[in-house]
Scaffold this active site. Structure first.
Site, PDB file in Angstrom:
ATOM      1  N   ARG A 210       0.964  -1.319  -0.069  1.00  0.00           N
ATOM      2  CA  ARG A 210       0.082  -0.044  -0.113  1.00  0.00           C
ATOM      3  C   ARG A 210       0.981   1.248   0.022  1.00  0.00           C
ATOM      4  O   ARG A 210       1.011   2.062  -1.014  1.00  0.00           O
ATOM      5  CB  ARG A 210      -1.181   0.053   1.306  1.00  0.00           C
ATOM      6  N   ASP A 211       1.607   1.498   1.063  1.00  0.00           N
ATOM      7  CA  ASP A 211       2.404   2.799   1.122  1.00  0.00           C
ATOM      8  C   ASP A 211       3.459   2.681  -0.214  1.00  0.00           C
ATOM      9  O   ASP A 211       3.600   3.734  -0.518  1.00  0.00           O
ATOM     10  CB  ASP A 211       2.982   2.899   2.541  1.00  0.00           C
TER      11      ASP A 211
ATOM     12  N   HIS B  83       5.294   4.588  12.949  1.00  0.00           N
ATOM     13  CA  HIS B  83       5.565   4.604  11.300  1.00  0.00           C
ATOM     14  C   HIS B  83       6.436   5.448  10.551  1.00  0.00           C
ATOM     15  O   HIS B  83       6.164   6.697  10.743  1.00  0.00           O
ATOM     16  CB  HIS B  83       4.214   4.694  10.733  1.00  0.00           C
TER      17      HIS B  83
ATOM     18  N   HIS C  89       9.043   6.850   7.891  1.00  0.00           N
ATOM     19  CA  HIS C  89       9.807   7.068   6.495  1.00  0.00           C
ATOM     20  C   HIS C  89      11.245   7.537   6.585  1.00  0.00           C
ATOM     21  O   HIS C  89      11.611   7.829   7.539  1.00  0.00           O
ATOM     22  CB  HIS C  89       9.119   7.988   5.847  1.00  0.00           C
TER      23      HIS C  89
ATOM     24  N   CYS D 161       4.566   9.430  -0.224  1.00  0.00           N
ATOM     25  CA  CYS D 161       3.355   9.702  -0.164  1.00  0.00           C
ATOM     26  C   CYS D 161       3.011  10.649  -1.118  1.00  0.00           C
ATOM     27  O   CYS D 161       3.560  11.668  -1.438  1.00  0.00           O
ATOM     28  CB  CYS D 161       3.004  10.480   1.401  1.00  0.00           C
TER      29      CYS D 161
ATOM     30  N   ASN E 113       9.091   3.908   3.039  1.00  0.00           N
ATOM     31  CA  ASN E 113       9.140   3.681   4.409  1.00  0.00           C
ATOM     32  C   ASN E 113      10.466   3.156   4.945  1.00  0.00           C
ATOM     33  O   ASN E 113      11.096   2.589   3.926  1.00  0.00           O
ATOM     34  CB  ASN E 113       8.128   2.701   4.684  1.00  0.00           C
TER      35      ASN E 113
HETATM   36  P1  HMG Z   1     -13.130  14.730  -2.387  1.00  0.00           P
HETATM   37  O1  HMG Z   1     -12.772  14.713  -3.968  1.00  0.00           O
HETATM   38  O2  HMG Z   1     -12.953  15.605  -1.435  1.00  0.00           O
HETATM   39  O3  HMG Z   1     -14.221  13.878  -2.276  1.00  0.00           O
HETATM   40  O4  HMG Z   1     -11.979  13.390  -1.881  1.00  0.00           O
HETATM   41  P2  HMG Z   1     -15.762  13.579  -3.035  1.00  0.00           P
HETATM   42  O5  HMG Z   1     -16.576  12.753  -1.927  1.00  0.00           O
HETATM   43  O6  HMG Z   1     -16.297  14.570  -3.646  1.00  0.00           O
HETATM   44  O7  HMG Z   1     -15.261  12.267  -4.059  1.00  0.00           O
HETATM   45  C1  HMG Z   1     -14.471  12.357  -5.140  1.00  0.00           C
HETATM   46  C2  HMG Z   1     -14.874  11.091  -6.118  1.00  0.00           C
HETATM   47  O8  HMG Z   1     -14.292  10.188  -5.390  1.00  0.00           O
HETATM   48  C3  HMG Z   1     -16.256  10.976  -6.238  1.00  0.00           C
HETATM   49  O9  HMG Z   1     -16.452  10.336  -7.517  1.00  0.00           O
HETATM   50  C4  HMG Z   1     -16.590  10.098  -5.043  1.00  0.00           C
HETATM   51  O10 HMG Z   1     -17.678   9.171  -5.384  1.00  0.00           O
HETATM   52  C5  HMG Z   1     -15.482   9.159  -5.262  1.00  0.00           C
HETATM   53  P3  HMG Z   1     -16.932  11.505  -8.634  1.00  0.00           P
HETATM   54  O11 HMG Z   1     -18.569  11.752  -8.285  1.00  0.00           O
HETATM   55  O12 HMG Z   1     -16.220  12.683  -9.020  1.00  0.00           O
HETATM   56  O13 HMG Z   1     -17.142  10.443  -9.947  1.00  0.00           O
HETATM   57  N1  HMG Z   1     -14.878   8.707  -3.992  1.00  0.00           N
HETATM   58  C6  HMG Z   1     -14.554   7.183  -3.873  1.00  0.00           C
HETATM   59  N2  HMG Z   1     -14.236   6.394  -4.840  1.00  0.00           N
HETATM   60  C7  HMG Z   1     -13.782   5.035  -4.269  1.00  0.00           C
HETATM   61  N3  HMG Z   1     -13.772   4.957  -2.949  1.00  0.00           N
HETATM   62  C8  HMG Z   1     -13.769   5.857  -2.131  1.00  0.00           C
HETATM   63  C9  HMG Z   1     -14.212   7.180  -2.406  1.00  0.00           C
HETATM   64  N4  HMG Z   1     -14.513   8.233  -1.792  1.00  0.00           N
HETATM   65  C10 HMG Z   1     -15.006   9.192  -2.783  1.00  0.00           C
HETATM   66  N5  HMG Z   1     -13.447   5.547  -0.885  1.00  0.00           N
HETATM   67  C11 HMG Z   1     -11.072  11.437  -0.504  1.00  0.00           C
HETATM   68  C12 HMG Z   1     -11.986  12.857  -0.679  1.00  0.00           C
HETATM   69  C13 HMG Z   1     -11.028  11.526   0.881  1.00  0.00           C
HETATM   70  C14 HMG Z   1     -12.194  10.531  -1.273  1.00  0.00           C
HETATM   71  C15 HMG Z   1      -9.953  11.763  -1.453  1.00  0.00           C
HETATM   72  O14 HMG Z   1      -9.392  12.634  -0.928  1.00  0.00           O
HETATM   73  C16 HMG Z   1      -8.961  10.582  -1.113  1.00  0.00           C
HETATM   74  O15 HMG Z   1      -9.273   9.498  -1.560  1.00  0.00           O
HETATM   75  N6  HMG Z   1      -7.800  10.743  -0.529  1.00  0.00           N
HETATM   76  C17 HMG Z   1      -6.912   9.633  -0.241  1.00  0.00           C
HETATM   77  C18 HMG Z   1      -5.647  10.113  -0.276  1.00  0.00           C
HETATM   78  C19 HMG Z   1      -4.493   9.145  -0.013  1.00  0.00           C
HETATM   79  O16 HMG Z   1      -4.831   8.028  -0.435  1.00  0.00           O
HETATM   80  N7  HMG Z   1      -3.526   9.269   0.502  1.00  0.00           N
HETATM   81  C20 HMG Z   1      -2.172   8.460   0.733  1.00  0.00           C
HETATM   82  C21 HMG Z   1      -2.437   7.693   2.039  1.00  0.00           C
HETATM   83  S1  HMG Z   1      -2.254   8.451   3.079  1.00  0.00           S
HETATM   84  C22 HMG Z   1      -0.529   8.147   3.526  1.00  0.00           C
HETATM   85  O17 HMG Z   1       0.191   7.624   2.697  1.00  0.00           O
HETATM   86  C23 HMG Z   1       0.039   8.520   5.155  1.00  0.00           C
HETATM   87  C24 HMG Z   1       0.385   7.136   5.680  1.00  0.00           C
HETATM   88  O18 HMG Z   1       0.989   6.399   5.172  1.00  0.00           O
HETATM   89  C25 HMG Z   1       0.944   7.457   7.313  1.00  0.00           C
HETATM   90  C26 HMG Z   1       1.914   8.535   7.146  1.00  0.00           C
HETATM   91  O19 HMG Z   1       3.158   8.006   6.351  1.00  0.00           O
HETATM   92  O20 HMG Z   1       2.053   9.610   7.380  1.00  0.00           O
HETATM   93  C27 HMG Z   1      -1.061   6.451   5.933  1.00  0.00           C
HETATM   94 MG    MG Z   2       3.476   6.582   5.152  1.00  0.00          MG
END
Ligand code: HMG
Ligand code: MG
Length: 309
Positions: A15-16, A207, A209, A240, A249
């Site tokens: 995933r990450d 966690h 990086h 990220c 990571n």
């Molecule tokens: P948004 O654009 O504000 O929200 O995104 P929305 O509700 O308007 O949704 C946009 C579109 O996405 C819509 O589709 C929704 O239906 C769809 P459209 O109408 O335009 O066709 N949608 C989805 N589709 C599938 N699955 C879903 C989903 N939700 C909405 N779950 C949202 C808000 C939260 C969805 C977006 O910002 C998002 O998906 N963000 C994820 C970002 C991400 O994955 N970042 C990386 C992971 S975090 C990380 O790496 C840190 C970590 O490792 C820890 C660390 O190191 O710090 C964990």
């Molecule tokens: Mg991370």
């Protein structure tokens, strides 16, 4: 404090790691990677993310990856969910444990999930409530706990506030995350201490990086405080998409070498992790960043490698 005799390593490479690769890894190659990690004995594997495919196209095939993997009995297979839509997709894919992800700084929260911290806590409260009715376990991440790419320093008390809220809403564990790899060992007692004043120690994971090469030293400092759960990614894959410049990571190989050297059991076969990283490398198009991986492939005969667990 005596360091733990056993540590849970949470493998987040699929995933990450893969959320940040540009090479376009096929679903079949992701499945093969997860299956190799399972065979290596990983007790917890974060397989994918049920996030918006518009935001992170690399994770669009989450359901197909879950459908393809072979689940080893006793192992946990998890996925990120940012909202109720993600939770329902994960549930439909047969996922038994999900992870929510909040931030300690407002700017990162907006960039990553398009919500303020308090909006995200409302979203996650609803996710936790629904997860309870579906009998799904919920883990939590707390990003930018050691520093934010947009705001700089983050107050440990702020980190503790959000960590406490995530546990109170039902997360069984909170992974205090160094999103951009800026943490150093001097910060570990401050941040872990602030969180541990509000959250039991055995519900805190870390966690890291490895952007600045301090991840292993941070683990050592945290072991001293009694932390016994650490996230890492095979080969040191990762980053990220919403934190430019964030490196991978902490590499699972590097972490295992240190833990096993300290006599700490993990249940994971280090040689088998190297094989998993090596098999994936041609598909991601670059050599794994793991220092231990490189040293092992360059010089050390397999029999001499530490696989103790
Ligand atoms: P948004 O654009 O504000 O929200 O995104 P929305 O509700 O308007 O949704 C946009 C579109 O996405 C819509 O589709 C929704 O239906 C769809 P459209 O109408 O335009 O066709 N949608 C989805 N589709 C599938 N699955 C879903 C989903 N939700 C909405 N779950 C949202 C808000 C939260 C969805 C977006 O910002 C998002 O998906 N963000 C994820 C970002 C991400 O994955 N970042 C990386 C992971 S975090 C990380 O790496 C840190 C970590 O490792 C820890 C660390 O190191 O710090 C964990
Ligand atoms: Mg991370």
């Amino acid at each position: 404090m005596k360091i733990p005799s056993r540590v849970t390593v949470v493998e987040v490479g699929p995933r990450d790691g893969l959320q940040n690769e540009t090479a376009g890894i096929s679903t079949a190659d992701k499945v093969a990677f997860v299956d190799r990690l399972s065979a290596a004995g990983c007790p917890v594997i974060e397989v994918s993310a049920f996030v918006s495919p518009k935001w992170v196209p690399q994770m669009a095939d989450a359901a197909d990856v879950f459908a393809g993997i072979t689940r080893r009995p006793g192992a946990r297979y998890t996925a990120l969910v940012p909202n109720l839509a993600g939770l329902e997709r994960a549930h439909a894919a047969g996922v038994a444990e999900v992870a929510i992800f909040a931030a300690s700084s407002e700017s990162f929260s907006k960039k990553n999930i398009n919500q303020t911290i308090s909006e995200s806590l409302e979203t996650y409260r609803a996710v936790c409530d629904r997860a309870r009715t579906l009998d799904l376990r919920v883990r939590a991440y707390l990003s930018t706990a050691f520093g934010c790419p947009f705001e700089g320093e983050v107050e440990p008390d702020r980190v503790a506030d959000v960590a406490e809220a995530l546990i109170a809403m039902g997360a069984f564990e909170v992974a205090i995350s160094d999103t951009i790899g800026i943490a150093h060992p001097g910060q570990i007692p401050q941040v872990v201490g602030a969180v541990a004043a509000r959250v039991p120690l055995d519900r805190i994971a870390l966690h890291f990086h490895d952007t600045r090469g301090t991840a292993l030293s941070n683990v050592l400092a945290a072991l001293d405080l009694g932390i016994a759960t650490f996230d890492s990614s095979a080969g040191g894959l990762g980053g990220c998409p919403y934190a430019s410049g964030a490196a991978g990571n902490l590499a699972t190989e590097d972490l295992l070498y240190m833990l096993h050297g300290l006599g700490i059991a993990t249940g994971i076969d280090l040689d088998a992790i190297i094989e998993a990283s090596a098999a994936l490398a041609p598909h991601v198009g670059h050599e794994p960043a793991s220092r231990y991986f490189r040293a092992a492939r360059a010089s050390t005969p397999p029999a001499a490698r530490r696989s103790s667990n």
